[in-house]
Structure formats: C-alpha cells, structure tokens
Scaffold this motif. Structure first.
Motif, PDB file in Angstrom:
ATOM      1  N   ALA A  19      50.134  42.506  26.842  1.00  0.00           N
ATOM      2  CA  ALA A  19      50.563  43.735  27.358  1.00  0.00           C
ATOM      3  C   ALA A  19      49.978  45.179  26.874  1.00  0.00           C
ATOM      4  O   ALA A  19      49.559  46.046  27.674  1.00  0.00           O
ATOM      5  N   ALA A  20      49.680  45.091  25.857  1.00  0.00           N
ATOM      6  CA  ALA A  20      49.154  46.253  25.115  1.00  0.00           C
ATOM      7  C   ALA A  20      47.525  46.197  25.469  1.00  0.00           C
ATOM      8  O   ALA A  20      47.034  47.380  25.828  1.00  0.00           O
ATOM      9  N   LEU A  21      46.759  45.365  25.767  1.00  0.00           N
ATOM     10  CA  LEU A  21      45.484  45.271  26.375  1.00  0.00           C
ATOM     11  C   LEU A  21      45.553  45.833  27.962  1.00  0.00           C
ATOM     12  O   LEU A  21      44.887  46.968  28.056  1.00  0.00           O
ATOM     13  N   ILE A  22      46.412  45.452  28.820  1.00  0.00           N
ATOM     14  CA  ILE A  22      46.721  45.628  30.067  1.00  0.00           C
ATOM     15  C   ILE A  22      47.013  47.226  29.778  1.00  0.00           C
ATOM     16  O   ILE A  22      46.253  48.059  30.869  1.00  0.00           O
ATOM     17  N   GLN A  23      47.756  47.644  29.078  1.00  0.00           N
ATOM     18  CA  GLN A  23      48.094  49.151  29.155  1.00  0.00           C
ATOM     19  C   GLN A  23      46.950  49.996  28.810  1.00  0.00           C
ATOM     20  O   GLN A  23      46.817  51.067  29.230  1.00  0.00           O
ATOM     21  N   SER A  24      46.272  49.483  28.005  1.00  0.00           N
ATOM     22  CA  SER A  24      45.185  50.223  27.401  1.00  0.00           C
ATOM     23  C   SER A  24      43.794  50.099  28.435  1.00  0.00           C
ATOM     24  O   SER A  24      42.925  50.992  28.029  1.00  0.00           O
ATOM     25  N   TYR A  25      43.705  49.226  28.969  1.00  0.00           N
ATOM     26  CA  TYR A  25      42.449  48.835  29.707  1.00  0.00           C
ATOM     27  C   TYR A  25      43.152  48.678  31.040  1.00  0.00           C
ATOM     28  O   TYR A  25      42.918  47.098  31.571  1.00  0.00           O
ATOM     29  N   PRO A  26      43.608  49.348  31.802  1.00  0.00           N
ATOM     30  CA  PRO A  26      44.408  48.981  33.245  1.00  0.00           C
ATOM     31  C   PRO A  26      43.600  48.751  34.514  1.00  0.00           C
ATOM     32  O   PRO A  26      43.929  48.297  35.386  1.00  0.00           O
ATOM     33  N   PHE A  27      42.341  48.927  34.195  1.00  0.00           N
ATOM     34  CA  PHE A  27      41.182  48.835  35.348  1.00  0.00           C
ATOM     35  C   PHE A  27      40.809  47.075  35.562  1.00  0.00           C
ATOM     36  O   PHE A  27      40.337  46.628  34.632  1.00  0.00           O
ATOM     37  N   ALA A  28      41.496  46.565  36.850  1.00  0.00           N
ATOM     38  CA  ALA A  28      41.459  45.206  36.920  1.00  0.00           C
ATOM     39  C   ALA A  28      40.604  44.866  37.965  1.00  0.00           C
ATOM     40  O   ALA A  28      40.251  45.362  38.769  1.00  0.00           O
ATOM     41  N   SER A  29      40.397  43.482  37.887  1.00  0.00           N
ATOM     42  CA  SER A  29      40.008  42.850  39.008  1.00  0.00           C
ATOM     43  C   SER A  29      41.018  41.764  39.882  1.00  0.00           C
ATOM     44  O   SER A  29      41.469  40.949  38.978  1.00  0.00           O
ATOM     45  N   LEU A  30      41.154  41.849  40.891  1.00  0.00           N
ATOM     46  CA  LEU A  30      42.085  41.280  41.788  1.00  0.00           C
ATOM     47  C   LEU A  30      41.435  40.132  42.721  1.00  0.00           C
ATOM     48  O   LEU A  30      40.771  40.588  43.334  1.00  0.00           O
ATOM     49  N   ILE A  31      41.653  39.116  42.299  1.00  0.00           N
ATOM     50  CA  ILE A  31      40.744  37.759  42.941  1.00  0.00           C
ATOM     51  C   ILE A  31      41.694  37.010  43.965  1.00  0.00           C
ATOM     52  O   ILE A  31      42.772  36.356  43.232  1.00  0.00           O
ATOM     53  N   SER A  32      41.287  36.744  45.135  1.00  0.00           N
ATOM     54  CA  SER A  32      42.120  36.064  46.104  1.00  0.00           C
ATOM     55  C   SER A  32      41.173  35.365  46.787  1.00  0.00           C
ATOM     56  O   SER A  32      40.027  35.392  46.464  1.00  0.00           O
ATOM     57  N   THR A  33      41.693  34.524  47.779  1.00  0.00           N
ATOM     58  CA  THR A  33      40.689  33.892  48.830  1.00  0.00           C
ATOM     59  C   THR A  33      40.829  34.494  50.052  1.00  0.00           C
ATOM     60  O   THR A  33      41.839  34.860  50.616  1.00  0.00           O
ATOM     61  N   ASP A  34      39.707  34.541  50.816  1.00  0.00           N
ATOM     62  CA  ASP A  34      39.616  35.176  52.124  1.00  0.00           C
ATOM     63  C   ASP A  34      39.765  34.168  53.010  1.00  0.00           C
ATOM     64  O   ASP A  34      40.020  32.902  52.756  1.00  0.00           O
ATOM     65  N   ASP A  35      39.782  34.538  54.260  1.00  0.00           N
ATOM     66  CA  ASP A  35      39.834  33.328  55.450  1.00  0.00           C
ATOM     67  C   ASP A  35      38.964  32.311  55.149  1.00  0.00           C
ATOM     68  O   ASP A  35      39.273  31.294  56.033  1.00  0.00           O
ATOM     69  N   ALA A  36      37.800  32.371  54.650  1.00  0.00           N
ATOM     70  CA  ALA A  36      36.604  31.241  54.643  1.00  0.00           C
ATOM     71  C   ALA A  36      36.937  30.565  53.436  1.00  0.00           C
ATOM     72  O   ALA A  36      36.289  29.522  53.012  1.00  0.00           O
ATOM     73  N   GLY A  37      37.887  30.715  52.651  1.00  0.00           N
ATOM     74  CA  GLY A  37      38.090  30.151  51.309  1.00  0.00           C
ATOM     75  C   GLY A  37      37.284  30.540  50.225  1.00  0.00           C
ATOM     76  O   GLY A  37      37.239  29.850  49.315  1.00  0.00           O
ATOM     77  N   LEU A  38      36.725  31.585  50.496  1.00  0.00           N
ATOM     78  CA  LEU A  38      35.709  32.143  49.248  1.00  0.00           C
ATOM     79  C   LEU A  38      36.505  33.254  48.502  1.00  0.00           C
ATOM     80  O   LEU A  38      37.529  33.983  48.919  1.00  0.00           O
ATOM     81  N   PRO A  39      36.036  33.290  47.097  1.00  0.00           N
ATOM     82  CA  PRO A  39      36.908  34.381  46.274  1.00  0.00           C
ATOM     83  C   PRO A  39      36.726  35.703  47.166  1.00  0.00           C
ATOM     84  O   PRO A  39      35.404  36.245  47.294  1.00  0.00           O
ATOM     85  N   TYR A  40      37.673  36.719  46.893  1.00  0.00           N
ATOM     86  CA  TYR A  40      37.542  38.080  47.471  1.00  0.00           C
ATOM     87  C   TYR A  40      38.191  38.878  46.080  1.00  0.00           C
ATOM     88  O   TYR A  40      39.022  38.796  45.879  1.00  0.00           O
ATOM     89  N   VAL A  41      37.419  39.722  45.633  1.00  0.00           N
ATOM     90  CA  VAL A  41      37.548  40.668  44.607  1.00  0.00           C
ATOM     91  C   VAL A  41      37.604  42.107  44.881  1.00  0.00           C
ATOM     92  O   VAL A  41      36.747  42.741  45.507  1.00  0.00           O
ATOM     93  N   THR A  42      38.722  42.765  44.501  1.00  0.00           N
ATOM     94  CA  THR A  42      38.848  44.112  44.596  1.00  0.00           C
ATOM     95  C   THR A  42      39.034  44.793  43.039  1.00  0.00           C
ATOM     96  O   THR A  42      39.886  44.110  42.365  1.00  0.00           O
ATOM     97  N   HIS A  43      38.515  45.486  42.818  1.00  0.00           N
ATOM     98  CA  HIS A  43      38.350  46.436  41.271  1.00  0.00           C
ATOM     99  C   HIS A  43      39.503  47.396  41.427  1.00  0.00           C
ATOM    100  O   HIS A  43      39.040  48.362  42.486  1.00  0.00           O
TER     101      HIS A  43
END
Length: 222
Positions: A19-43
C-alpha cells in the motif's frame, strides 16, 4: 494466491508495504486481454481507496481510475472484468563492486506491486466526479476549487469524455528486491545508494525501513 510475477521468498513484501508503494508511486500499468486474446496495456495514475469492511479486521482495497472514452480498454474491462495492475517503485543498477570478492555479477534492484483486480465501470456523472476528486486530492488538491469554478456545463462535457472504473483488489503481490540474501553487501550497497540519484536514495531509505542498515555504522567504524 495467483502468481503474476516471480517472487522468491527473500523478496516478499507485506500488504502494508504494498500500500505504501502504491501511494508513493501511483502511476500504474493496467493489463487486460483484448478481443483477440492479446495483452492490452494502459498506463495511468490510480488512487488507492482503503475501505473498512464490517466483521473483517482487514479492509478491502479498491483502485480508482479512468480512461478516455476513445480508449477501447474500458470495453475490454466490461467484457472481461478480471485484470492485472502493476506498480513499479524505485529501481536501480547494482554494481558487483559492493561485494568483498570478485566472483560476482551485476544485478538490478527494484520494488514492485502486482494486483489482480475485478473491474466495475463507473458511468454515472456524479460518481465519476467524486472519483476524479480523489485523484485530484492525490496530486493537486488546490485544483479542486478551480474544477468547481469551471461550471456544470464544462464539467459535464469533460466527464462525458471519460469512462471511470473501480478495480477491486482480489489478490496482491509485493516484491522488494534489495539483495536481502547478500548481507555481505549491505554496507557498500547502502553507501552507494544513499549518495546516488532519486531512485537510489529511495532504495537506501527502503533498506533502512527493512532493517538492512541496522548496525552498519558500527561495522564501518570497526
């Protein structure tokens, strides 16, 4: 526990450290799968919401964020709500010069958190506005007054351009890779990091936090 990264026992961090790390470094990578089954990443930046739960000693953790309406990631979250969020804290090179002998190799030290999450979209304008105010509070609290002063028309237009979401943390892994298994290098490593750049100084402070610098001054004097 779901394993989303290699995590040897010496480097395992706890929930509070995560939790301390998340609060100090909140810029994240959100990783899901797209419709083709490949990783899709938003920063993107995320806000950590700690929510007490009735009858439980452990509060639930929810990550709050948003993407532009034009970003298809929200559609992927809607179709497949389970995702992974990663946070990278301070990180730095470590020279083998920190060791007392020559038969060593370089490494890279770093702190990271991985969260497995379940996504819920937030589409109602008032709820989106409340979520945005939490992100504003993290980074520029004074801007909240300016935001309110821009008027409802402007606010509604801006809110219509984003899709917000809550990411319920269902599993969490925290990795604190600081050469904990090499105590013979602690003193030299701490000395180098303490005099280094911003990331290196942050790692030195984490060494202090983990008790890795305890007694170093005494050892150096003798």
């Amino acid at each position: 526990m779901l394993q989303t990264m290699y995590l040897p026992p010496p480097f395992v961090g706890d929930r509070a450290q995560a939790a301390a790390l998340i609060q100090s470094y909140p810029f994240a990578s959100l990783i899901s799968t797209d419709d083709a089954g490949l990783p899709y990443v938003t920063h993107l930046p995320l806000h950590l919401d700690v929510r007490p739960e009735d009858g439980s000693e452990q509060a639930s953790l929810v990550l709050l964020g948003h993407v532009a309406t034009a970003n298809p990631h929200w559609r992927f979250l809607q179709a497949r709500p389970e995702a992974v969020v990663t946070f990278l804290g301070p990180h730095a090179y470590l020279s083998p010069q920190v060791y007392p002998d020559l038969a060593r190799v370089p490494t890279w030290n770093y702190l990271a958190v991985h969260c497995t999450v379940q996504a819920t979209l937030v589409e109602e304008p008032e709820a989106k506005d409340k979520l945005l105010k939490k992100l504003i509070g993290d980074h520029e609290p004074a801007y909240a007054e300016q935001w309110r002063g821009l008027g409802d028309g402007f606010a509604q237009k801006m809110l219509a351009g984003i899709i917000a979401f809550e990411l319920q943390v269902t599993d969490m892994q925290c990795k604190l890779k600081l050469n904990q298994h090499r105590p013979e290098a602690y003193a030299a490593m701490h000395a180098i990091y303490a005099e280094g750049n911003e990331h290196e100084q942050a790692l030195a402070r984490w060494m202090d936090r983990l008790g890795m610098s305890a007694g170093l001054q005494t050892r150096q004097e003798h």
